[in-house]
Design a protein around this motif. Structure first.
Motif, PDB file in Angstrom:
ATOM      1  N   GLU A 195      10.469   0.580  -7.734  1.00 26.64           N
ATOM      2  CA  GLU A 195       9.071   0.676  -7.298  1.00 26.64           C
ATOM      3  C   GLU A 195       8.910   0.383  -5.814  1.00 26.64           C
ATOM      4  O   GLU A 195       7.943   0.817  -5.183  1.00 26.64           O
ATOM      5  N   ALA A 196       9.851  -0.360  -5.233  1.00 28.32           N
ATOM      6  CA  ALA A 196       9.762  -0.684  -3.808  1.00 28.32           C
ATOM      7  C   ALA A 196      10.028   0.529  -2.918  1.00 28.32           C
ATOM      8  O   ALA A 196       9.794   0.467  -1.703  1.00 28.32           O
ATOM      9  N   LYS A 197      10.488   1.644  -3.494  1.00 35.45           N
ATOM     10  CA  LYS A 197      10.679   2.858  -2.692  1.00 35.45           C
ATOM     11  C   LYS A 197       9.350   3.339  -2.094  1.00 35.45           C
ATOM     12  O   LYS A 197       9.340   4.054  -1.095  1.00 35.45           O
ATOM     13  N   SER A 198       8.245   2.911  -2.691  1.00 30.45           N
ATOM     14  CA  SER A 198       6.930   3.289  -2.155  1.00 30.45           C
ATOM     15  C   SER A 198       6.692   2.716  -0.766  1.00 30.45           C
ATOM     16  O   SER A 198       5.778   3.145  -0.068  1.00 30.45           O
ATOM     17  N   GLU A 199       7.525   1.748  -0.346  1.00 33.83           N
ATOM     18  CA  GLU A 199       7.348   1.109   0.960  1.00 33.83           C
ATOM     19  C   GLU A 199       8.172   1.788   2.057  1.00 33.83           C
ATOM     20  O   GLU A 199       8.179   1.302   3.200  1.00 33.83           O
ATOM     21  N   GLU A 200       8.853   2.868   1.739  1.00 40.69           N
ATOM     22  CA  GLU A 200       9.749   3.465   2.731  1.00 40.69           C
ATOM     23  C   GLU A 200       9.024   3.861   4.007  1.00 40.69           C
ATOM     24  O   GLU A 200       9.525   3.660   5.111  1.00 40.69           O
ATOM     25  N   GLY A 201       7.820   4.426   3.886  1.00 40.28           N
ATOM     26  CA  GLY A 201       7.058   4.806   5.072  1.00 40.28           C
ATOM     27  C   GLY A 201       6.674   3.603   5.908  1.00 40.28           C
ATOM     28  O   GLY A 201       6.796   3.617   7.141  1.00 40.28           O
TER      29      GLY A 201
ATOM     30  N   GLU B  57       1.786  -3.244  -9.128  1.00 38.75           N
ATOM     31  CA  GLU B  57       0.936  -2.175  -9.625  1.00 38.75           C
ATOM     32  C   GLU B  57      -0.529  -2.453  -9.338  1.00 38.75           C
ATOM     33  O   GLU B  57      -1.295  -1.548  -8.976  1.00 38.75           O
ATOM     34  N   SER B  58      -0.946  -3.706  -9.473  1.00 38.96           N
ATOM     35  CA  SER B  58      -2.356  -4.032  -9.281  1.00 38.96           C
ATOM     36  C   SER B  58      -2.753  -4.003  -7.808  1.00 38.96           C
ATOM     37  O   SER B  58      -3.853  -3.559  -7.470  1.00 38.96           O
ATOM     38  N   TYR B  59      -1.872  -4.475  -6.926  1.00 42.28           N
ATOM     39  CA  TYR B  59      -2.203  -4.451  -5.495  1.00 42.28           C
ATOM     40  C   TYR B  59      -2.244  -3.018  -4.950  1.00 42.28           C
ATOM     41  O   TYR B  59      -2.996  -2.732  -4.014  1.00 42.28           O
ATOM     42  N   GLN B  60      -1.428  -2.136  -5.477  1.00 39.71           N
ATOM     43  CA  GLN B  60      -1.423  -0.725  -5.071  1.00 39.71           C
ATOM     44  C   GLN B  60      -1.335  -0.564  -3.551  1.00 39.71           C
ATOM     45  O   GLN B  60      -2.043   0.234  -2.944  1.00 39.71           O
ATOM     46  N   GLY B  61      -0.467  -1.349  -2.946  1.00 45.47           N
ATOM     47  CA  GLY B  61      -0.252  -1.238  -1.507  1.00 45.47           C
ATOM     48  C   GLY B  61      -1.313  -1.889  -0.652  1.00 45.47           C
ATOM     49  O   GLY B  61      -1.315  -1.693   0.575  1.00 45.47           O
ATOM     50  N   ASP B  62      -2.207  -2.666  -1.232  1.00 42.26           N
ATOM     51  CA  ASP B  62      -3.238  -3.363  -0.456  1.00 42.26           C
ATOM     52  C   ASP B  62      -2.641  -4.677   0.049  1.00 42.26           C
ATOM     53  O   ASP B  62      -2.860  -5.747  -0.516  1.00 42.26           O
ATOM     54  N   TRP B  63      -1.886  -4.577   1.153  1.00 47.13           N
ATOM     55  CA  TRP B  63      -1.193  -5.759   1.674  1.00 47.13           C
ATOM     56  C   TRP B  63      -2.166  -6.775   2.244  1.00 47.13           C
ATOM     57  O   TRP B  63      -1.867  -7.978   2.260  1.00 47.13           O
ATOM     58  N   LEU B  64      -3.317  -6.321   2.707  1.00 52.23           N
ATOM     59  CA  LEU B  64      -4.314  -7.258   3.225  1.00 52.23           C
ATOM     60  C   LEU B  64      -4.846  -8.137   2.099  1.00 52.23           C
ATOM     61  O   LEU B  64      -5.009  -9.350   2.283  1.00 52.23           O
TER      62      LEU B  64
END
Length: 473
Positions: free
Chosen positions: A245-251, A315-322
């Protein structure tokens, strides 16, 4: 060692010399990338600060034990415990930090009485809550569980009740064991002695695999963390492979690499221009401001309490790092709301900042309207600046439901808690929650909140609402 985590609540403005702030060749895009990296890394660096103090630096006064061992705290937290902001003082803690690089680890919990609440919260290096064991999640029966790292592939070993898959090479486990009162401490110690951890090879009675490479753990304190947060982020990312799932952070990681942040490489990983160095400093300052503003506004405002709906997995954060960073600033290692919901208070019923130097306050629960929980509830007092427990003449840091038999109710059956710096009248002292001589920060904890009405769930929308903090006459 000074409190590393509280340092992140302080301003980073000193990082940006005024002359550099005027640099005309600073790229807005590069500043934005630096800000993104800072926000993304903020909770991870906070987490590393705890891991370093608890499990690496044996000279720290907060040191607990080596990696892959369990530490049991035979007391609840007091003002002397400063590594974690907003610690609870309800449940003696147990901890371990698992090194999963060579092989999984197996941990065991003993059977305990039905009325005692406990939980084991599994947290990875991202600060995601990726699993739970305990009264709510698995019940109070004895059990054996395994944590596997990101590169492990295999079958579930015999006798293991559940396998938890961690995305990172290291994982913290936070055990909370309910304490019913001072005379219950020996019972808690007996339970804690049943918490065990062993490598999978030991559990199976097989030879151990080859030891993983040794690690040169970089020292961290508040000055070092504030001066170079990106270097710590680069170090931590070494143990956070961009797989699964961490592959979503490649960008995101590609953008960070342009600013010199690459997992496993010294920071900067490439030569930076003067403008990039300025952008990194500005990004840190802007990022911290952004996190503060988000933390102040996250969740719903109910009677002056800020109630967050926390589900702290990827999954819940959906990339919302803030949002992830704001939750860490409000209280790192917060449980998911279904495990514990945390109304937070900094203002009174009129919207004014809580201040123990200037005012006295009350909180009144109407009759039959105490917090609805399956386990127990508490209200804990903190210094509003540091978010740490405060010293007080009666060594009381909270009021919780196990204390109800000792508290005085009003004639109508309601319960009033008196919040002030100086002792109240003698007849009110049983219900006194001592406050600091200055800004106040309070956290209400509802452990295993009920799901049927009345309930605080879903947080901010439930039928039960925390009563307002009212300024006393």
């Amino acid at each position: 060692m000074k409190n590393i985590l509280a340092a992140f609540l302080l301003s980073f403005s000193f990082l940006v010399p005024p002359s550099l702030c005027q640099a005309e060749d600073t790229s807005p895009d590069e500043t934005a990338m630096a800000q993104e990296a800072f926000v993304y890394g903020y909770p991870m660096v906070m987490n590393y600060g705890t891991i370093y103090e608890y499990f690496i630096d044996s000279t720290s006064n907060q040191y607990k034990c080596p990696l892959n061992q369990i530490y049991n705290s035979a007391h609840v937290y007091t003002p002397a415990d400063t590594s974690v902001v907003t610690p609870n003082s309800d449940t003696p803690y147990s901890f371990f930090c698992a090194d999963l690089r060579a092989e999984p680890i197996v941990f065991a919990v003993p059977e305990m009485e039905a009325e005692r609440y406990y939980s084991v919260q599994l947290v990875d290096l991202y600060t995601f809550n990726y699993g739970y064991v305990g009264s709510r999640a698995t019940g109070n029966k004895a059990g054996k569980f395994m944590i596997a790292g990101p590169n492990w592939e295999g079958e579930t070993p015999p006798g293991i009740d559940k396998v938890f898959h961690c995305e990172t090479d290291f994982s913290m486990a936070i055990f909370r064991t309910q304490l019913f009162g001072p005379d219950d401490l020996e019972n808690v110690k007996k339970i804690q002695s049943g918490y065990q951890i062993v490598p999978l090879s030991v559990y199976l009675g097989k030879p151990s695999p080859e030891s993983p490479p040794s690690i040169n753990w970089p020292k961290i304190d508040k000055q070092l963390a504030a001066a170079n947060p990106y270097a710590y982020l680069a170090f931590i990312l070494r143990f956070c492979p961009a797989i699964g799932e961490a592959k979503s952070e490649e960008g995101l990681r590609a953008r960070m690499q342009k600013m010199g942040v690459e997992g496993g490489k010294p920071f900067p990983c490439c030569e930076l221009t003067g403008a990039q160095e300025v952008a990194l400093r500005l990004g840190a300052e802007k990022g911290l401001t952004e996190i503060r503003e988000k933390a102040d506004g996250v969740g719903s405002s109910i009677n002056g309490w800020r109630v967050m709906n926390v589900q702290a997995d990827r999954e819940s954060y959906q990339g919302d790092w803030l949002l992830r960073a704001a939750v860490a600033m409000a209280g790192i290692y917060a449980n998911d709301s279904i495990e514990a919901t945390y109304p937070l208070a900094r203002i009174d019923s009129e919207g004014n900042p809580l201040d123990g130097k200037e005012n006295r306050y009350t909180i009144t629960f109407p009759a039959e309207q105490l917090p609805p929980v399956n386990a127990f509830w508490s209200i804990t007092m903190y210094d509003g600046t540091t978010q740490l427990l405060i010293k007080n003449p009666i060594n009381r840091y909270l009021i919780n439901s196990p204390m109800l038999p000792e508290l005085n109710k009003n004639e109508d059956g309601s319960l009033t808690i008196y919040i002030q710096n100086e002792p109240p009248a003698e007849e009110l002292k049983a219900n006194w929650l001592p406050a600091p001589d200055g800004p106040i920060y309070m956290v209400m904890r509802l452990y295993w909140p009920k799901t049927e009405a009345p309930s605080i769930l879903p947080p901010g929308q439930g039928t039960w609402k925390p009563p307002a903090v009212v300024k006393a006459d």
